[in-house]
Design an enzyme around this catalytic site. Structure first.
Site, PDB file in Angstrom:
ATOM      1  N   GLY A  90       0.842  -1.272   0.053  1.00  0.00           N
ATOM      2  CA  GLY A  90       0.080  -0.011  -0.217  1.00  0.00           C
ATOM      3  C   GLY A  90       0.760   1.215   0.122  1.00  0.00           C
ATOM      4  O   GLY A  90       0.256   2.274  -0.166  1.00  0.00           O
ATOM      5  N   ASP A 128      -8.195  -6.972  -2.395  1.00  0.00           N
ATOM      6  CA  ASP A 128      -7.123  -7.343  -1.141  1.00  0.00           C
ATOM      7  C   ASP A 128      -7.756  -7.035   0.196  1.00  0.00           C
ATOM      8  O   ASP A 128      -7.518  -6.171   0.971  1.00  0.00           O
ATOM      9  CB  ASP A 128      -5.819  -6.503  -1.402  1.00  0.00           C
ATOM     10  CG  ASP A 128      -4.523  -7.032  -0.942  1.00  0.00           C
ATOM     11  OD1 ASP A 128      -4.662  -8.231  -0.528  1.00  0.00           O
ATOM     12  OD2 ASP A 128      -3.546  -6.545  -0.832  1.00  0.00           O
ATOM     13  N   THR A 181       8.017  -7.278  -3.902  1.00  0.00           N
ATOM     14  CA  THR A 181       9.455  -7.616  -3.770  1.00  0.00           C
ATOM     15  C   THR A 181       9.919  -8.426  -5.020  1.00  0.00           C
ATOM     16  O   THR A 181      11.329  -8.179  -5.182  1.00  0.00           O
ATOM     17  CB  THR A 181       9.346  -8.181  -2.428  1.00  0.00           C
ATOM     18  OG1 THR A 181       9.131  -7.281  -1.364  1.00  0.00           O
ATOM     19  CG2 THR A 181      10.957  -8.949  -1.949  1.00  0.00           C
ATOM     20  N   THR A 236      -1.811  -5.217  -6.152  1.00  0.00           N
ATOM     21  CA  THR A 236      -2.576  -3.935  -6.407  1.00  0.00           C
ATOM     22  C   THR A 236      -1.437  -2.546  -6.579  1.00  0.00           C
ATOM     23  O   THR A 236      -1.646  -1.401  -6.766  1.00  0.00           O
ATOM     24  CB  THR A 236      -3.432  -3.419  -5.413  1.00  0.00           C
ATOM     25  OG1 THR A 236      -2.680  -3.454  -4.172  1.00  0.00           O
ATOM     26  CG2 THR A 236      -4.567  -4.479  -5.286  1.00  0.00           C
ATOM     27  N   SER A 258      -3.465 -15.335   2.817  1.00  0.00           N
ATOM     28  CA  SER A 258      -2.142 -15.253   1.788  1.00  0.00           C
ATOM     29  C   SER A 258      -1.012 -15.050   2.460  1.00  0.00           C
ATOM     30  O   SER A 258       0.070 -16.098   2.409  1.00  0.00           O
ATOM     31  CB  SER A 258      -2.599 -14.037   0.813  1.00  0.00           C
ATOM     32  OG  SER A 258      -1.489 -14.236  -0.076  1.00  0.00           O
ATOM     33  N   LYS A 302      -3.157   1.480   2.066  1.00  0.00           N
ATOM     34  CA  LYS A 302      -3.849   0.636   2.067  1.00  0.00           C
ATOM     35  C   LYS A 302      -4.637   0.585   3.296  1.00  0.00           C
ATOM     36  O   LYS A 302      -6.048   0.659   3.208  1.00  0.00           O
ATOM     37  CB  LYS A 302      -3.299  -0.814   1.734  1.00  0.00           C
ATOM     38  CG  LYS A 302      -4.201  -1.985   1.684  1.00  0.00           C
ATOM     39  CD  LYS A 302      -3.416  -3.299   1.422  1.00  0.00           C
ATOM     40  CE  LYS A 302      -2.521  -3.505   0.060  1.00  0.00           C
ATOM     41  NZ  LYS A 302      -1.936  -4.584   0.019  1.00  0.00           N
TER      42      LYS A 302
END
Length: 509
Positions: free
Chosen positions: A186, A274, A221, A216, A282, A306
């Site tokens: 986010g 999400d 990474t 999103t 997840s 986020k």
């Protein structure tokens, strides 16, 4: 691989010869059948009917496409696009069993969830198994995701997390302490994991870092690490890197770690879904499957992040702690401030540049990325019983400033192998300039992420946005606030048009 399948001379069940097709259907299982198929009449497959394919002990459901061109697929053949061909492990011309398929039994559970019901642990186990076996279509997966977003209890989240771990492989490390660090995302540019990982490995703790690609955001990474090294590692390759270097930074999608989550992510990405519950399931299923025992979790909170407020962050923190604790994971959740992007670059290539600068102790490296990475690495290091309490951050700073972390990252990169993608920036450039004199009062994380994605990130690693003025910076009219980079003219046009409408940067007098 030779399939243990009887030839057509054998009994009963309909069989067709495999014909590889140079088609990429992404996650979806699709087969191509002739209009004159000898195994079944195409009219039986009208509507939502699927085909069941069995080969070598593996069974998959697939959506059928009917072909009228014999040169593409003959009457006694079944055309297999690349994804399904790979999953079956089939060779050209081998025989596979084919039949019209029953609908996945878990569709009843999906419908029940759509109607707002609470599902049992057994139901979530069955759903996770069908997800991992690719027995649900994208539409059915999307219905499940949206239903869970509407209502999902903490115990359901726990049951689903446990189920996602159970249906995949699980790594076991012969090591007293296996640690990890993760950020829920986010915040554009927040690539702290790529600085934290080599710091931890340089200290001597084991950190098998796995990451999904962006859902999103303009870069995950794994997307950023791929600019520096290969991330598409098998479980065996990952283990070899970790045993050699003490850590890795690998894409989780190649490994069979919580495979149901990979299916969910493939649908979440285009829908930009999400939710907190899916986020918890997840992240924790992947970490537990990868063998992590101690996890430091970064939850950034800010007006355009986020998670927008502390109340929502605390609620999420409690859910992570409840599920992680019940599954035996030592978990520390840190709520961090996120008023603007971290670092300067937004997009894989630009973010990799910032990471490299921090690890090289470049005086011009983004100070916010450096300091946040040190703080997070310090919290992970506090898990080491041999380190005196409260000394984690000082130890992290020492390992970074001495160059030990940078050398460790070079070692990890060499072990994982060269990157298969370009590390160049997009050659289409547009500067967004200040419309008047003033001081940068805010930088909208969501808007900046949206602009970078419009420019093509992360699919185009060289696309993105380079911030030139952050909060508190005094600018003059016409001074560049940031640069947009893109490779595709259409993406570039969308991003420039959107930036002209709303730059995401506000100025105060």
């Amino acid at each position: 691989m030779t399939l243990d399948i009887e030839t057509p001379a054998g009994p009963a069940r309909a069989r067709l010869k495999t014909r590889p097709l140079a088609l990429d259907t992404f996650r979806e299982n699709v087969v191509v059948l002739s209009r004159d198929c000898v195994a079944m009449r195409p009219e039986r497959l009208a509507g939502q009917r699927k085909v069941e394919i069995r080969a070598g002990g593996r069974t998959y459901l697939a959506a059928p496409m009917i072909c009228d061109e014999p040169s593409v697929v003959a009457a006694d053949e079944i055309g297999l696009p690349e994804p399904l061909l790979h999953r079956l492990g089939a060779l050209a011309g081998t025989w596979v069993e084919v039949a019209p398929a029953r609908a996945a039994e878990t569709l009843d559970e999906v419908r029940a969830k759509v109607m707002g019901e609470t599902l049992s642990a057994d139901a979530y186990m069955a759903i996770a198994r069908d997800l991992a076996d690719h027995r649900l279509s994208d539409i059915e997966v999307a219905a499940f995701l949206v239903a869970c977003a509407g209502f999902m209890t903490a115990d359901e989240t726990l049951d689903f997390t446990r189920a996602m771990v159970a249906v995949g492989d699980r790594l076991d490390w012969d090591h007293r302490l296996v640690v990890d660090k993760h950020c829920i995302g986010g915040v554009p540019g927040n690539r702290t994991s790529l600085v934290v990982t080599p710091i931890i490995a340089a200290h001597g703790l084991l950190m098998p870092k796995t990451s999904s690609r962006a859902i999103t955001s303009p870069a995950g990474t794994a997307d950023t690490m791929e600019v520096l090294a290969r991330v598409d590692l098998s479980a065996e390759e990952m283990r070899a890197v970790v045993e050699q270097c003490g850590a890795c930074v690998a894409w989780s999608g190649r490994m069979n770690l919580s495979p149901a989550d990979d299916v969910l992510i493939s649908v979440e990405r285009p829908l930009s879904i999400d939710t907190p519950e899916q986020m918890v399931a997840s992240i924790l299923s992947k970490k537990i499957a990868a063998g992590s025992r101690h996890l430091v979790l970064d939850v950034p909170v800010g007006p355009s992040a986020k998670i927008r407020d502390r109340r929502a962050a605390l609620k999420l923190k409690k859910l992570f702690e409840y599920v992680g604790g019940r599954l035996g994971l030592s978990l520390e959740v840190l709520i961090t401030e996120a008023l603007q992007p971290i670092g300067r670059g937004v997009g894989p290539v630009l973010e990799a540049r910032d990471v490299r600068a921090v690890l090289a102790c470049d005086p011009d490296a983004p100070a916010d990325l450096r300091e946040k990475s040190i703080r997070l690495a310090g919290r992970v290091l506090e898990a080491d019983p041999a380190l005196m309490g409260g000394k984690g951050e000082a130890r992290a700073r020492e390992l970074l400033d001495s160059g030990a972390a940078g050398r460790k990252m070079d070692e990890i990169i060499a072990a994982q192998g060269p990157s298969p993608i370009s590390s160049g920036l997009g050659d289409l450039v547009h500067e967004v300039r200040a419309h008047r004199d003033g001081v940068v009062s805010s930088v909208d994380c969501l808007r900046i992420a949206t602009l970078a994605r419009l420019a093509g990130a992360p699919t185009d690693p060289g696309a993105g946005l380079d911030l030139l003025a952050k909060m508190g910076t005094r600018v003059r009219a016409g001074q560049p606030l940031y640069r947009l980079y893109a490779s595709e003219p259409s993406d570039f046009g969308f991003a420039v048009e959107a930036a002209d409408r709303d730059s995401g940067v506000s100025l105060a007098a």
